[in-house]
Enzyme design. Sequence first.
Site, PDB file in Angstrom:
ATOM      1  N   SER A 164       5.237   5.600  -0.472  1.00 19.42           N
ATOM      2  CA  SER A 164       6.133   5.866  -1.611  1.00 19.42           C
ATOM      3  C   SER A 164       5.913   7.248  -2.212  1.00 19.42           C
ATOM      4  O   SER A 164       6.846   7.886  -2.681  1.00 19.42           O
ATOM      5  CB  SER A 164       5.924   4.796  -2.674  1.00 19.42           C
ATOM      6  OG  SER A 164       4.595   4.872  -3.161  1.00 19.42           O
ATOM      7  N   ALA A 200       3.092   4.314  -7.943  1.00 19.20           N
ATOM      8  CA  ALA A 200       2.473   3.406  -6.964  1.00 19.20           C
ATOM      9  C   ALA A 200       1.318   4.067  -6.213  1.00 19.20           C
ATOM     10  O   ALA A 200       0.672   3.435  -5.391  1.00 19.20           O
ATOM     11  CB  ALA A 200       3.517   2.913  -5.975  1.00 19.20           C
ATOM     12  N   GLY A 215       0.861  -1.177   0.000  1.00 23.20           N
ATOM     13  CA  GLY A 215       0.000   0.000   0.000  1.00 23.20           C
ATOM     14  C   GLY A 215       0.891   1.218   0.000  1.00 23.20           C
ATOM     15  O   GLY A 215       2.033   1.148   0.455  1.00 23.20           O
ATOM     16  N   THR A 216       0.384   2.331  -0.517  1.00 26.65           N
ATOM     17  CA  THR A 216       1.276   3.477  -0.645  1.00 26.65           C
ATOM     18  C   THR A 216       0.883   4.708   0.163  1.00 26.65           C
ATOM     19  O   THR A 216       0.899   4.639   1.373  1.00 26.65           O
ATOM     20  CB  THR A 216       1.541   3.787  -2.115  1.00 26.65           C
ATOM     21  OG1 THR A 216       0.299   3.685  -2.801  1.00 26.65           O
ATOM     22  CG2 THR A 216       2.506   2.809  -2.708  1.00 26.65           C
ATOM     23  N   THR A 217       0.514   5.811  -0.477  1.00 25.86           N
ATOM     24  CA  THR A 217       0.611   7.094   0.222  1.00 25.86           C
ATOM     25  C   THR A 217      -0.550   7.417   1.167  1.00 25.86           C
ATOM     26  O   THR A 217      -1.712   7.237   0.823  1.00 25.86           O
ATOM     27  CB  THR A 217       0.713   8.212  -0.845  1.00 25.86           C
ATOM     28  OG1 THR A 217       1.636   7.787  -1.815  1.00 25.86           O
ATOM     29  CG2 THR A 217       1.150   9.512  -0.239  1.00 25.86           C
TER      30      THR A 217
END
Lengths: 232, 269
Positions: B182, B221, B46-48
Amino acid sequence: MTQPFYVSPEQVMKDRADFARKGIARGRSVVVLSCGEGIALVAENPSPSLHKIGEIYDKIAFAAVGKYNEFESLRQAGVRYADVRGYSYDRVDVTGRGLASVYAQSLGAVFTAEQKPFEVELTVAEVGHDVGSDHLFRLTFDGSIADERRFVVMGGAAERVAEAVIDGWSAEASYREAIQLAARALREDRTETQLSLEVAVLDRNSETERGVRRAFRRITLDELNELLTGPI
Amino acid sequence: MNDFLAERVAAQSTSSFTEHLAAVRPELLPSNRVLPTDASHLAPHGTTVVAMSFAGGVVMAGDRRATMGNMIASRHIEKVFPADRYAVLGIAGTAGLAIDIVRLFQVELEHYEKIEGTLLSLEGKATRLGAMIRSNLGLALQGLAVVPLFAGFDLDEGVGRIFSYDVTGGRYEEPEHHSVGSGSVFARGALKKLWRPGLSEAQAVRVAVEALFDAADDDTATGGPDPLRQLWPVVYSVTRSGHRRAPEHELAEIAGDIFEQRSIAGREA
């Protein structure tokens, strides 16, 4: 070493049951009743912090009479059982029936195996979509379990209080009506006019009305005064 | 017999669900999994996630994308969750572990509340989360790190507060705003320009969506607003009256507004 006198198992069980009954009879009563809005749990309790009523899980509450330390340890064990079960399976897999049968087993084991039985009586209440699907499990000190309908009264003067509840009970009652009925019934048995009550409810529609799964809600003192003094 | 019972009762008298689970069902803890070394390519990431304070509370928002290498693993994943009534947490890192940690943390807070009859303080919640992340350090070294962002309303002080973490469980309170994952460098740049003291709740929600928009612009991402599938970031705000999830139509409107303004400007985003 001297040999102990022989005591028949019947006598042992009877003595233990009498002992537990005496302990419970000293306690002040608790009324748990289904009504239109949900389940109301009403206890006579002079202490504002040592609760007789507690939340177990989303739709499940706990009410008890008897020795505080004993039912408090049972309440905590119930919360642990429910949280482990809900965490390892899913929240919907925690049911009042499952919890009540675990309580019945523990109470039964303590009654037969330990030095002294628990001097407690418990109700496990689970709120459903309507009054017909509510579950009220009443558990006694020896592990007996009963699936009650409509309402449960526990404690010293349970019979007299129950007689007062039975006449006024209605499936459509609001919290206000149900709590006033329970308060009136609890007063039957007492000479004081002003009782300290501990009140909590299990909301039938907590998801739609409050946006939370957890149906349990304590009624604060201010709310309670408003509920008890206001018109029906 | 009685001594044994007394010991058992004393040993069980913890208000921490995690400690109870470690004693009775340790295999259910997210940290007690056996995995091969460097498993980072095996699980989606999972990202931001961004968080910021505003007048009267905090806002946290997360995009909806999970990736596995160069592939999109999910367009619908949610990374921001309510921890309890007055706190939310967002998670960046290995999605499977992160979701388990969220679930454990939610039960941890609810369990404490039910056993003790009172809410844990915000500091207390932040410390418990740190301990949970620290216990995951072994997995983090195998490439399965989970980095949360925690925010809530401090009922004692009457302000919203934000806490960030590192993989060793180190806990740092962040003033104003913070971001993890990210796309966080780009989101952070946007936050620095868009955030200002005394934002209203609605303005803060917009800033959060716009920061994620900028993150998605430069980080593959991170997923941006998706009008095709009607997918918007998950945004929670926390105030004195509890947490609130921003409704879809509100987010659709904000995203539409951002698209419009940026296309009018006619610049390179």
